[in-house]
Design a protein around this motif. Structure first.
Motif: not given
Length: 180
Positions: A116-119, A123-128, A134-138
């Motif tokens: 999942l990708i969230s905005g 001002k960031t996007l996070k990949v879950w 868990k969050e993979l990266f920002t």
């Protein structure tokens, strides 16, 4: 409803003020009227404060975006309270919550049923990773709040938009090692 509370408080204030103005200048009546006015003002402040807290609680739990996995087993909702909620659609209950954004989550998109990708307004996007929860990266790069996120049909790129009118294209292949 907010306007009704304010008007009611104002009318009560006028009522107590009229009591003070129309009563004869009796020291005890004046003191008791002032005491009643003080109690009224304190109660008004408490009621308005509680009302504002209630409204803020409602606003922070507002859903800003929702998506459903391709197998239709889960729904993911983005909220103003900075979280993502993952729901089991069969059981109609929340499974878990993802936390990591520092402001409202404004948009979400699934890359697959596992990612999942969230905005966010932060001002960031996070990949879950939905399997590990868990969050993979920002992804950092927007100068304004992220307003929308999309993924290309082949899942190779993310396109994000921000409130300043900027579109960014992110190549997921450069992050693919983190996604496996």
């Amino acid at each position: 409803m907010h306007l009704i509370v304010i008007i009611s408080l104002f009318l009560l204030y006028l009522f107590f003020l009229s009591i003070i103005i129309t009563s004869p200048l009796n020291q005890y009546k004046l003191l008791s009227s002032l005491f009643l006015l003080l109690i009224f003002v304190c109660l008004s402040v408490i009621l308005v404060s509680l009302f504002i807290l209630f409204i803020n609680k409602i606003n922070h739990n507002q859903i800003t975006a929702i998506t459903i996995t391709s197998d239709r087993s889960k729904a993911i909702s983005a909220l103003k309270n900075k979280t993502l909620q993952v729901w089991n659609l069969t059981k109609q209950k929340q499974i878990f919550v993802l936390r990591g954004h520092r402001d409202w989550v404004t948009s979400i998109v699934l890359v697959s049923d596992n990612y999942l990708i969230s905005g966010s307004r932060d001002k960031t996007l996070k990949v879950w990773n939905l399997k590990t929860r868990k969050e993979l990266f920002t992804l950092i790069g927007h100068a304004a709040p992220v307003t929308s996120v999309a993924v290309t049909p082949n899942g190779s790129h993310i396109i994000s938009a921000s409130s300043d009118g900027v579109l960014k294209i992110w190549n997921l292949y450069q992050f693919s090692m983190k996604m496996h």
